[in-house]
Write a protein that holds these residues in place. Structure first.
Motif, PDB file in Angstrom:
ATOM      1  N   PRO A   1       0.821  -1.226   0.000  1.00 19.08           N
ATOM      2  CA  PRO A   1       0.000   0.000   0.000  1.00 19.08           C
ATOM      3  C   PRO A   1       0.845   1.261   0.000  1.00 19.08           C
ATOM      4  O   PRO A   1       0.511   2.240  -0.685  1.00 19.08           O
ATOM      5  CB  PRO A   1      -0.815  -0.100   1.293  1.00 19.08           C
ATOM      6  N   ALA A   2       1.957   1.215   0.728  1.00 16.57           N
ATOM      7  CA  ALA A   2       2.831   2.393   0.766  1.00 16.57           C
ATOM      8  C   ALA A   2       3.404   2.677  -0.613  1.00 16.57           C
ATOM      9  O   ALA A   2       3.495   3.830  -1.042  1.00 16.57           O
ATOM     10  CB  ALA A   2       3.946   2.177   1.774  1.00 16.57           C
ATOM     11  N   MET A   3       3.768   1.610  -1.319  1.00 23.29           N
ATOM     12  CA  MET A   3       4.362   1.805  -2.643  1.00 23.29           C
ATOM     13  C   MET A   3       3.327   2.292  -3.657  1.00 23.29           C
ATOM     14  O   MET A   3       3.617   3.125  -4.510  1.00 23.29           O
ATOM     15  CB  MET A   3       5.003   0.499  -3.131  1.00 23.29           C
ATOM     16  N   ILE A   4       2.093   1.763  -3.536  1.00 26.51           N
ATOM     17  CA  ILE A   4       1.036   2.254  -4.429  1.00 26.51           C
ATOM     18  C   ILE A   4       0.773   3.722  -4.152  1.00 26.51           C
ATOM     19  O   ILE A   4       0.707   4.557  -5.065  1.00 26.51           O
ATOM     20  CB  ILE A   4      -0.251   1.413  -4.244  1.00 26.51           C
ATOM     21  N   ALA A   5       0.663   4.048  -2.849  1.00 23.38           N
ATOM     22  CA  ALA A   5       0.451   5.441  -2.474  1.00 23.38           C
ATOM     23  C   ALA A   5       1.608   6.301  -2.971  1.00 23.38           C
ATOM     24  O   ALA A   5       1.410   7.412  -3.471  1.00 23.38           O
ATOM     25  CB  ALA A   5       0.324   5.564  -0.960  1.00 23.38           C
ATOM     26  N   PHE A   6       2.814   5.765  -2.869  1.00 20.44           N
ATOM     27  CA  PHE A   6       4.010   6.473  -3.309  1.00 20.44           C
ATOM     28  C   PHE A   6       3.906   6.826  -4.786  1.00 20.44           C
ATOM     29  O   PHE A   6       4.129   7.973  -5.203  1.00 20.44           O
ATOM     30  CB  PHE A   6       5.207   5.567  -3.031  1.00 20.44           C
ATOM     31  N   LEU A   7       3.499   5.833  -5.582  1.00 22.15           N
ATOM     32  CA  LEU A   7       3.354   6.069  -7.021  1.00 22.15           C
ATOM     33  C   LEU A   7       2.298   7.137  -7.289  1.00 22.15           C
ATOM     34  O   LEU A   7       2.468   8.012  -8.135  1.00 22.15           O
ATOM     35  CB  LEU A   7       2.952   4.777  -7.725  1.00 22.15           C
ATOM     36  N   LEU A   8       1.184   7.045  -6.527  1.00 19.22           N
ATOM     37  CA  LEU A   8       0.083   7.984  -6.755  1.00 19.22           C
ATOM     38  C   LEU A   8       0.471   9.400  -6.367  1.00 19.22           C
ATOM     39  O   LEU A   8       0.226  10.351  -7.105  1.00 19.22           O
ATOM     40  CB  LEU A   8      -1.148   7.550  -5.954  1.00 19.22           C
ATOM     41  N   ILE A   9       1.070   9.551  -5.175  1.00 23.64           N
ATOM     42  CA  ILE A   9       1.316  10.909  -4.695  1.00 23.64           C
ATOM     43  C   ILE A   9       2.551  11.525  -5.320  1.00 23.64           C
ATOM     44  O   ILE A   9       2.611  12.731  -5.509  1.00 23.64           O
ATOM     45  CB  ILE A   9       1.444  10.969  -3.152  1.00 23.64           C
ATOM     46  N   ALA A  10       3.523  10.696  -5.647  1.00 20.34           N
ATOM     47  CA  ALA A  10       4.754  11.287  -6.165  1.00 20.34           C
ATOM     48  C   ALA A  10       4.609  11.682  -7.626  1.00 20.34           C
ATOM     49  O   ALA A  10       5.235  12.635  -8.080  1.00 20.34           O
ATOM     50  CB  ALA A  10       5.915  10.327  -5.991  1.00 20.34           C
ATOM     51  N   GLY A  11       3.779  10.968  -8.345  1.00 23.63           N
ATOM     52  CA  GLY A  11       3.532  11.309  -9.741  1.00 23.63           C
ATOM     53  C   GLY A  11       4.827  11.350 -10.550  1.00 23.63           C
ATOM     54  O   GLY A  11       5.823  10.767 -10.152  1.00 23.63           O
ATOM     55  N   GLN A  12       4.782  12.055 -11.637  1.00 19.61           N
ATOM     56  CA  GLN A  12       5.961  12.296 -12.482  1.00 19.61           C
ATOM     57  C   GLN A  12       6.939  11.134 -12.499  1.00 19.61           C
ATOM     58  O   GLN A  12       8.128  11.310 -12.207  1.00 19.61           O
ATOM     59  CB  GLN A  12       6.705  13.533 -12.006  1.00 19.61           C
ATOM     60  N   PRO A  13       6.495   9.938 -12.818  1.00 28.21           N
ATOM     61  CA  PRO A  13       7.434   8.820 -12.730  1.00 28.21           C
ATOM     62  C   PRO A  13       8.528   8.884 -13.791  1.00 28.21           C
ATOM     63  O   PRO A  13       9.608   8.370 -13.584  1.00 28.21           O
ATOM     64  CB  PRO A  13       6.544   7.593 -12.932  1.00 28.21           C
ATOM     65  N   ASP A  14       8.263   9.555 -14.903  1.00 30.09           N
ATOM     66  CA  ASP A  14       9.267   9.536 -15.968  1.00 30.09           C
ATOM     67  C   ASP A  14      10.524  10.281 -15.566  1.00 30.09           C
ATOM     68  O   ASP A  14      11.629   9.797 -15.711  1.00 30.09           O
ATOM     69  CB  ASP A  14       8.700  10.116 -17.261  1.00 30.09           C
TER      70      ASP A  14
END
Lengths: 480, 416
Positions: A190-203
């Protein structure tokens, strides 16, 4: 292989039936999500406020009326440190450093108004962020869920039964580890999913984000291994639990607290007062601009006169007072840089020493990795301070140059009633001063800074995993 | 006699002895670290005076040539400091992140008061290792280790029925055991603290208060542990439950409360105050000088009879607009401070419900290292800054020359 997965499945089924374990697990997931949400909204609010203030400061600067340029040097400018997207996951030192700075001529101000100085003492208990939950609380849950994994079997005599029935100790340990590792993955997910969602800009930040994901995965895996190791080592479940709690208290709570004290004592940081006085003394040694016979400033004057081929400052095509301001700022700024470099070096030595404690505590190593990858560590703050000083210098020198070029010497030294108006130059000039734009560290820099921490964690994991081999041998002895 | 038997029993329990020795060592280390830090801060403060002397002497020697009080007031920085109280070693509080020395000059104070000290934020982030930390975070863990199996351990060893069957003695036996373990734990924690307090010259009243606080916090955790023990669960279940409670009480609830308090009580950003002050101060260059002087004299009628401004620059106008600038943002400054105080009060109130927060707050208050102490230091800087202004105004507004001997008359920061 099937024996291992059978054991793992069995262990997981037991955990599922344990109501306390399920509730604790659910609470941790909730806490992670709450932390992620709070952190995210907090980060958004901070980013929004700072952007608003930055815009207001820029607007006010440009809205200043016609003035003598030196007045604008003292009017100065406010700049704000923006927060990177990864700060929502790990805000690092953000609350502890000032995030706004007043930039003016002749002086280097501190970054002010950090959260720590305008909050209650509760801030010193830690901040509820996804990073905090994973670093501090998740290992504790793994301990609660796994301390009995092997010790329980030994205590009840089932360990001997299984070994006699032909299950090898290796299979048993591997199966238990597999079960706990699965739980660890579920905790981290869940932390990693949240991380992806909140941090955005993965590129843009894919590299640092991958390091963070890898680092936390290694950390949780390490704790799963540690729990199984201790559980297999101890004769009773209770001993395993107490030993693990003690280990957790030392590695997660105690060492990260002791390390800064040792680092602070090993490398003393000069105070601001001492630095200010030292800079003033250096300046006096260089020359006294108030003294007309001062050798340094006389030499500067001669150089300027020669350069323009005139014999009096009044005959210079540019305003001598402006030239003097440019030269003076150059001198002070060089000193500021020298002293700032020294202070940064001491702080880097302190942090380096503290990071060395990562060899004793994996939590320290993870924290290092996490902040470095998120760009919220000391380096991130120094980056801001360096850019702030560079911007300050450029802005002040642009205004000083305006004094040299756009204000005549005669007007500048005049004292009559109308002199004040003649000294002023058009407000259009203020708009030509560029706005401050913080350049965040490129992903490659963040990546490089976070690698030592990751390496250290992986070494920890490798050593712990290797320790499983002799421990399995130890478990095997229960057969006799 | 019976107590001695119990003591022998306890001494044989390896884990209990190990725990007690560890507590004593941690407490000694924390007290020593705290005392070292306080000594370091005292040294830093002691180093100020000679450096300040040299700095001011250099300024005095060139100001003396022109004897302009404006130059003296503008270029002289004056040191203020906040010396640690004797008890500060037990709880360093905010002293690692808030400045305890600050130089001010007679210009606008609102642009100087909130300046910070150079410190490494990475070191401040985890918090310092002091007695308050050992007490608030670590002591409960040791209570759990020593008490969680007090009854359940005997039950699991099959001795409980026998102990209960002792005629009329059972209750007294448990009281004795609890008192012995609790007393030794308390001694291991408090004796190093007491030694540190005696070495630091802490007043007796404060000593007793800290010792009482330490005892009360231990009692809370011992009580909680015994309460959980009454549920007749296994030792393992007790330990797990208690560790969970510890986690919630010392880590999770305070951090959640921090977020809640900061959300509920916005302080209005301090930087707003700084920006407003800058506007107010710099505007003076663009409005008629008389306007500033009128406002200044309205608030400070004692200088009203000062001669009118000459056409050229005069320092008294410069200082007047700095004063007026400060006064124009006074309501904002008060609001900013009230916000911080409200946050602090909310945390204090929470301390009545959350013992971890309550003890941390009470210790920092006793040690005078909390937010209130920071604000009190700011008040002292304000008061000193006020006397500085008054001192220079006497020269500025009467055009009295300011010579070397006047530097010696400059008011010094009063050591509290």
């Amino acid at each position: 292989m099937s024996a291992i997965s059978l054991i793992a499945r069995d262990e997981l089924r037991l955990m599922r039936r344990n109501r306390v374990a399920v509730v604790a697990f659910a609470l941790l997931v909730l806490l992670t999500l709450a932390a992620a949400f709070i952190s995210w909204s907090h980060q958004r609010a901070i980013a929004e406020t700072r952007a608003r203030f930055q815009a207001q400061a820029a607007k006010e600067f440009e809205a200043q009326p016609d003035r003598h340029p030196h007045r604008m040097v003292h009017y100065g400018n406010f700049i704000f440190r923006p927060l990177g997207p990864l700060a929502a996951f790990d805000p690092g030192v953000d609350a502890y450093t000032g995030n706004s700075m007043f930039l003016e001529g002749h002086r280097q101000n501190t970054a002010n108004f950090g959260d720590v100085r305008q909050s209650s003492l509760l801030i010193r208990f830690g901040q509820l962020t996804p990073a905090f939950v994973l670093q501090v609380i998740a290992p504790l849950l793994l301990i609660f869920l796994g301390y009995g994994a092997v010790a329980r079997e030994r205590e009840r005599g089932t360990l001997r039964q299984m070994l006699v029935q032909g299950v090898s100790a290796r299979q048993l340990v591997a199966g238990k580890l597999l079960a706990l590792a699965a739980v660890a993955a579920l905790i981290g997910l869940p932390a990693m999913i949240a991380f992806l969602l909140i941090a955005g800009q993965p590129d843009a930040l894919a590299g640092p984000m991958a390091v963070i994901a890898l680092g936390y995965a290694a950390y949780l895996a390490l704790w799963a291994v540690i729990v199984i190791l201790v559980s297999a080592m101890m004769r009773r479940g209770r001993d395993a639990l107490l030993a693990l709690l003690a280990l957790w208290a030392v590695l997660v709570i105690l060492v990260p607290r002791v390390a800064p004290d040792i680092a602070a004592n090993a490398h003393a940081l000069p105070t601001r007062l001492e630095t200010d006085i030292a800079i003033q003394e250096d300046l006096r040694r260089l020359g006294d601009s108030h003294n007309p016979d001062d050798p340094f400033f006389t030499a500067f004057k001669q150089k300027m006169l020669r350069q323009y081929g005139v014999s009096r400052v009044e005959d210079l095509p540019v305003n001598y007072k402006g030239l003097l301001a440019v030269e003076g700022e150059k001198l002070t700024s060089r000193l500021f840089d020298n002293y700032a470099d020294r202070s940064f070096a001491v702080q880097a030595a302190q942090s380096g020493l503290m990071n060395g404690f990562g060899m004793i505590s994996p939590t320290v190593a993870l924290r290092r990795l996490s902040m470095a990858a998120a760009g919220t560590d000391l380096d991130g703050h120094h980056r801001f301070l360096e850019q702030a000083e560079a911007y300050r210098f450029a802005m002040v020198q642009q205004l000083n140059q305006l004094q040299a070029d756009a204000v005549t010497y005669a007007d500048d030294v005049a004292q009559d009633a109308g002199a004040d108006t003649r000294k002023r130059i058009s407000a259009d000039h203020w708009q030509a001063v560029p706005e401050f734009r913080f350049q965040p560290a490129p992903a490659s820099d963040l990546l490089r800074a976070s690698l030592p921490g990751l390496l250290l964690l992986l070494v920890w994991l490798a050593i712990a995993a290797l320790a499983l081999i002799p421990i399995a041998r130890h478990v095997q002895k229960a057969r006799r | 006699m019976l107590l001695r038997t119990e003591l022998t029993l306890l001494l044989r329990a390896r884990m209990a002895m190990f725990a007690l020795i560890l507590v004593a060592l941690l407490s000694i280390a924390a007290v020593a670290a705290g005392m070292a830090e306080v000594a370091r801060q005292r040294d830093v403060i002691a180093r100020i005076a000679p450096q300040q002397e040299r700095d001011l002497a250099a300024i005095a020697s060139w100001v003396d040539q022109g004897k302009d009080p404006g130059n003296a007031a503008y270029y002289s920085f004056h040191a203020t400091w906040d010396a640690p109280e004797p008890l500060a070693f037990a709880s360093l509080g905010l002293r690692d992140v808030a400045p305890y020395i600050l130089r001010v000059r007679a210009l606008g104070l609102e642009a100087q008061l909130y300046d910070g000290e150079a410190f490494n934020p990475e070191l401040a982030l985890p918090g310092r290792f002091d007695f308050a930390f050992v007490l608030v975070y670590l002591a409960p863990l040791f209570v759990i280790a020593l008490f969680h199996d007090l009854v359940s351990g005997e039950r699991e060893a099959g001795r409980l029925r026998m102990l209960d069957a002792l005629p009329g003695r059972a209750r007294r036996l448990w009281v004795r055991r609890v008192a012995l373990r609790g007393g030794l734990l308390y001694a291991a924690l408090a004796l190093p603290l007491l030694a540190g307090a005696l070495l630091s010259g802490v007043p007796v009243g404060q000593c007793l208060a800290v010792l009482g606080l330490t005892g009360a916090y231990l009692l809370f955790w011992i009580g909680l542990t015994l309460l959980v023990g009454r549920l007749r669960w296994s030792s393992v279940a007790n330990a797990a439950t208690l560790a969970g409670l510890w986690l919630v009480l010392t880590l999770i609830l305070p951090t959640v409360a921090h977020v809640a308090i900061n959300q509920a009580i916005p302080v209005g950003q301090g930087v707003e105050l700084s920006m407003a002050q800058r506007e107010a101060v710099n505007r003076a260059w663009d409005i008629p000088r008389e306007e500033t002087m009128t406002r200044f004299y309205a608030g400070h009628p004692e200088w009203r009879n000062s001669p009118p401004l000459p056409p050229a620059f005069h320092w008294k106008w410069y200082f007047a607009f700095h004063q007026v600038g400060d006064e124009s943002v006074a309501p904002r400054a008060a609001a900013y401070r009230n916000g911080i105080e409200a946050r602090d009060r909310a945390a204090q109130a929470l301390g009545w419900v959350l013992p971890s927060v309550g003890v941390q707050a009470a210790l920092a208050r006793l040690a005078d290292t909390d937010m209130q102490a920071q604000l009190a230091y700011q008040d002292r800087i304000r008061a000193y800054h006020q006397t500085l202004r008054q001192f220079y105004y006497r020269y500025l507004f009467t055009d009295t020359p300011f010579g070397k001997e006047d530097f010696a008359r400059t008011p010094r920061f009063p050591s509290s």
